[in-house]
Design a protein around this motif. Sequence first.
Motif, PDB file in Angstrom:
ATOM      1  N   ALA A  87       0.788  -1.232  -0.173  1.00  0.00           N
ATOM      2  CA  ALA A  87      -0.066   0.046  -0.513  1.00  0.00           C
ATOM      3  C   ALA A  87       0.885   1.235  -0.162  1.00  0.00           C
ATOM      4  N   PHE A  88       1.900   1.025   0.889  1.00  0.00           N
ATOM      5  CA  PHE A  88       2.594   2.520   1.214  1.00  0.00           C
ATOM      6  C   PHE A  88       3.662   2.393  -0.430  1.00  0.00           C
ATOM      7  N   ARG A 129       3.308   8.859   9.760  1.00  0.00           N
ATOM      8  CA  ARG A 129       2.786   8.918  11.108  1.00  0.00           C
ATOM      9  C   ARG A 129       2.728   7.493  11.734  1.00  0.00           C
ATOM     10  N   HIS A 130       2.393   6.908  11.194  1.00  0.00           N
ATOM     11  CA  HIS A 130       1.810   5.828  11.787  1.00  0.00           C
ATOM     12  C   HIS A 130       2.908   4.618  11.613  1.00  0.00           C
ATOM     13  N   GLY A 131       3.771   4.834  10.709  1.00  0.00           N
ATOM     14  CA  GLY A 131       4.371   3.250  10.081  1.00  0.00           C
ATOM     15  C   GLY A 131       4.248   2.210   9.447  1.00  0.00           C
ATOM     16  N   TRP A 132       3.124   2.852   8.416  1.00  0.00           N
ATOM     17  CA  TRP A 132       2.671   1.960   7.994  1.00  0.00           C
ATOM     18  C   TRP A 132       3.119   1.504   6.381  1.00  0.00           C
ATOM     19  N   GLY A 133       4.082   0.792   6.678  1.00  0.00           N
ATOM     20  CA  GLY A 133       4.958  -0.176   5.259  1.00  0.00           C
ATOM     21  C   GLY A 133       6.019   0.699   5.336  1.00  0.00           C
ATOM     22  N   VAL A 134       5.736   1.748   6.267  1.00  0.00           N
ATOM     23  CA  VAL A 134       7.730   2.550   5.849  1.00  0.00           C
ATOM     24  C   VAL A 134       7.876   2.098   7.525  1.00  0.00           C
ATOM     25  N   SER A 135       9.123   2.667   7.574  1.00  0.00           N
ATOM     26  CA  SER A 135       9.590   3.515   9.742  1.00  0.00           C
ATOM     27  C   SER A 135       8.737   4.751   9.320  1.00  0.00           C
TER      28      SER A 135
END
Length: 205
Positions: A87-88, A129-135
Amino acid sequence: MFSPASVHSSDRMSAMHERPPEKPPMSAQEMGEECFQKAVQFHEQGDLVSATAYFKRAADKQSPLGMLFYGLSLRHGWGCQPNETMAFVFLQKAGEIVVPHVKDMDPTVAGMAKEELAMAIYELGQSYRHGWGVSRNKKTAAYYFEVAADLGDADAQSDLAACYEKGDGVKRNMKRAAHYYRLAHKQGVELFGTSWIFKKKYNSD
């Protein structure tokens, strides 16, 4: 006298002359737009599996909106298995196409198109912000929130205001916080405990 064969031959020749010229093949961009429109139709009909399949086809044709909605589909599991990492990837691709041209956008750009672009950028900020698929990266999240906020996204305006209020990813600035809270408030976002934003001392210079 004409023979039957010559008559048929003449008819075929006439038909060839009357046949409209063939349309040139569609470009990748046009194919992407067509896939995106089909995806929207399926989405409106509640067929999320088909919608997501066409969002992916549009994304594969480098359609920014296709990338955006396929990324959202992957994030939220619309007609597919959720996959935050992929998704990211697609949201980032959409953002990379959109962000460099935001400041040059024609102010007369249709509202819906502008809203969709702002949404893509806001969702990218949420990923950081939430670290969804990324740091997680608060500074990068705030950057994308600001771009989306300036495009008129109410959620981005509210989140960016909170960043400025708390010094979250940006230098604390109560006037900037009040400015973006007010913009969000004008669009109907419910704000609690923020009556201070209307005080004159927090007006932007």
